[in-house]
Design an enzyme around this catalytic site. Structure first.
Site, PDB file in Angstrom:
ATOM      1  CD  GLU A 281     -18.016  37.786   4.703  1.00  0.00           C
ATOM      2  OE1 GLU A 281     -18.253  38.814   4.885  1.00  0.00           O
ATOM      3  OE2 GLU A 281     -16.639  37.292   4.140  1.00  0.00           O
TER       4      GLU A 281
ATOM      5  CB  CYS B   1     -13.835  35.018   0.701  1.00  0.00           C
ATOM      6  SG  CYS B   1     -14.009  36.936   1.008  1.00  0.00           S
TER       7      CYS B   1
ATOM      8  CG  HIS C 170     -10.781  34.799  -2.901  1.00  0.00           C
ATOM      9  ND1 HIS C 170     -12.630  34.792  -3.287  1.00  0.00           N
ATOM     10  CD2 HIS C 170     -11.100  36.638  -2.354  1.00  0.00           C
ATOM     11  CE1 HIS C 170     -13.192  35.294  -2.147  1.00  0.00           C
ATOM     12  NE2 HIS C 170     -12.057  36.410  -1.489  1.00  0.00           N
TER      13      HIS C 170
END
EC number: 2.3.3.10
Length: 349
Positions: A82, A114, A238
């Site tokens: 990103e 992400c 994550h």
């Protein structure tokens, strides 16, 4: 579909770090309370000559070194981020050219907050598994942004990892047993065109966003494979901060012994698209034949990609061909808040 897996992987991190104390001190905040709440002690800082493209190139070159293949045999290159350096000019083309892949290949830059890196891995799995190409490469990398004084300043970091996907059994260092994705429209984190920094929903980024998607992605993967946490040797999720990661791991039944190698945030910060790829690279650096790895990414907006992976005996042949993620973590130089502002271009007139 052919059985596909990882034939090479590589990671890259900036050398610079900033401690939570330096950020908190600049804003008159309680550093110890922030460190306890986030379980983040320091984060990586990209140098003035580093961006998503340079990080991706270095990670990709290391993946090629471990794979030991001709880069011209790679038929696709995807870079998920990103923080692509150009709004109009593909990072994937830069990476491929620098690695000697071009020009006979397809490429694209990916965005899904992400989880763009893991989305790229899934695309590579499909292309290689279908027989359309021999190898494909996916990179997840970011130089994440956080507004001065925002909570994101303590975590928004830089780094990335690259994976080369193939189908030749004798070349696989890890094979994919399955993958599963869970996606909704959840506005927890966003950045519009021309805005320098993202906005986020604060506490809304927790239960209805991160935890809903990571836990459902994980449960969907386990249901598909008919497994539980006890069937895996390692896991990685994550990690926007250490607290979310550990909470999710424990809720799914994983122990510290299973999640410790995947957890890099306390010493690195959140590398966004690079977070899960980097955590997985550290696990592979420590893994042995037949170890089973559980992987769940998360991207705001929102979605999760999950993977069930089994390591092969070839892992022992390739790990030491390149610098490990742990060594990259150990190689560091601290900067103060003023230098951090300069390097990140946050001083605006």
């Amino acid at each position: 579909m052919k059985e596909v897996g990882i034939v090479g992987y590589g990671s890259d991190l900036p050398k610079y770090r900033i401690k939570a104390e330096d950020i908190a001190g600049a804003w008159g905040k309680d550093a110890q309370a922030i460190k306890r709440g986030l379980i983040v002690n320091e984060k990586s800082v990209p140098g003035p000559d580093e961006d998503t493209a340079t990080i991706s190139v270095q990670a990709a070159r290391r993946a090629l070194s471990r794979a030991g293949i001709n880069p011209k045999d790679i038929g696709a290159v995807y870079v998920g981020s990103e923080s692509h350096p150009y709004a109009v000019k593909p990072t994937s083309g830069i990476v491929a050219e620098a690695c000697g892949v071009s020009p006979d290949f397809t490429a694209a830059d990916l965005e899904f907050a992400c989880k763009a890196g893991t989305a790229g891995i899934q695309m590579c799995m499909g292309l290689v598994g279908s027989g359309m190409m021999e190898y494909a490469m996916a990179v997840g990398a970011d130089t994440a942004q956080g507004a001065p004084g925002d909570a994101l300043e303590y975590t928004a970091a830089a780094g990335g990892a690259a994976y080369i996907i193939g189908a030749k059994k004798e070349e696989l260092i890890a094979k994919f047993n399955g993958t599963y994705s869970y996606t909704t429209d959840t506005p927890d984190f966003w950045r519009r065109e021309h805005e320098h920094y993202p906005k986020h929903g604060g506490r809304f980024t927790g239960e209805p966003a991160y935890f809903k998607h990571v836990l459902n992605g994980a449960k969907g993967m386990m249901a598909k494979m008919d497994t539980t946490a006890k069937d895996y040797d390692y896991c990685v999720f994550h990690q926007p901060n250490g607290k979310f990661y550990i909470t999710a791991a424990k809720q799914l039944g994983f122990t510290e012994e299973q999640y410790k190698y995947g957890l890099l945030t306390p010493y690195l910060g959140n590398t966004y698209s690079g977070a899960v790829p980097l955590g997985l690279s550290n696990i592979l650096d420590h893994a042995k034949a037949d170890d089973r790895i559980f992987v769940v990414s998360y991207g705001s907006g929102a979605g999760s990609d999950a993977f069930d992976i089994t390591v092969t005996d070839r892992i022992s042949e390739v790990v030491d061909k390149e610098i490990t993620t742990e060594k990259l973590l150990e190689s560091k130089k601290y900067v103060d808040y003023a230098v951090y502002l300069k390097y990140r271009g946050k001083i605006r007139m």
